[in-house]
Motif scaffolding. Structure first.
Motif, short mmCIF file in Angstrom:
data_model
loop_
_atom_site.label_atom_id
_atom_site.label_comp_id
_atom_site.label_asym_id
_atom_site.label_seq_id
_atom_site.Cartn_x
_atom_site.Cartn_y
_atom_site.Cartn_z
N VAL A 1 0.84 -1.20 0.00
CA VAL A 1 0.00 0.00 0.00
C VAL A 1 0.87 1.25 0.00
O VAL A 1 0.65 2.18 -0.79
CB VAL A 1 -0.96 0.00 1.21
CG1 VAL A 1 -1.72 1.30 1.31
CG2 VAL A 1 -1.90 -1.19 1.15
N ASN A 2 1.88 1.27 0.84
CA ASN A 2 2.78 2.42 0.91
C ASN A 2 3.58 2.56 -0.38
O ASN A 2 3.76 3.67 -0.88
CB ASN A 2 3.72 2.29 2.12
CG ASN A 2 4.44 3.58 2.41
OD1 ASN A 2 3.89 4.65 2.22
ND2 ASN A 2 5.67 3.47 2.86
N THR B 1 2.68 1.61 -3.37
CA THR B 1 1.76 2.07 -4.41
C THR B 1 1.49 3.56 -4.24
O THR B 1 1.51 4.32 -5.22
CB THR B 1 0.44 1.29 -4.36
OG1 THR B 1 0.73 -0.11 -4.50
CG2 THR B 1 -0.51 1.73 -5.44
N LYS B 2 1.27 3.99 -3.01
CA LYS B 2 1.02 5.40 -2.73
C LYS B 2 2.21 6.25 -3.16
O LYS B 2 2.05 7.28 -3.82
CB LYS B 2 0.73 5.59 -1.25
CG LYS B 2 0.51 7.02 -0.85
CD LYS B 2 0.34 7.15 0.65
CE LYS B 2 0.53 8.58 1.07
NZ LYS B 2 0.81 8.72 2.47
#
Length: 72
Positions: free
Chosen positions: A12-13, A15-16
């Motif tokens: 998630v990090n 991708t962000k």
């Protein structure tokens, strides 16, 4: 977590950070062109296939291209 995922990897990090980097740097970011190409291919496929629409194809194509960039 899957067996082939590296320990401690935060998808998630990652991708962000990738999306924020593409937004800030525009076409200078190394992921922008492959993601836009994937989005275009997905949109064309979505327009041709009767089951999915072009916006869904665009999103799917961009997502697959982004995932392949993050996998490296």
């Amino acid at each position: 977590m899957s067996d082939n995922a590296p320990e401690g990897r935060d998808w998630v990090n990652d991708t962000k950070e990738e999306i924020v980097g593409m937004a800030k740097q525009g076409v200078k970011h190394p992921s922008t062109k492959p993601v836009l190409t994937g989005a275009a291919i997905g949109a064309v496929a979505g327009a041709i296939l009767p089951v999915i629409s072009w916006p869904l194809g665009l999103a799917a194509g961009a997502g697959i291209a982004l995932y392949s960039r993050l996998k490296k």
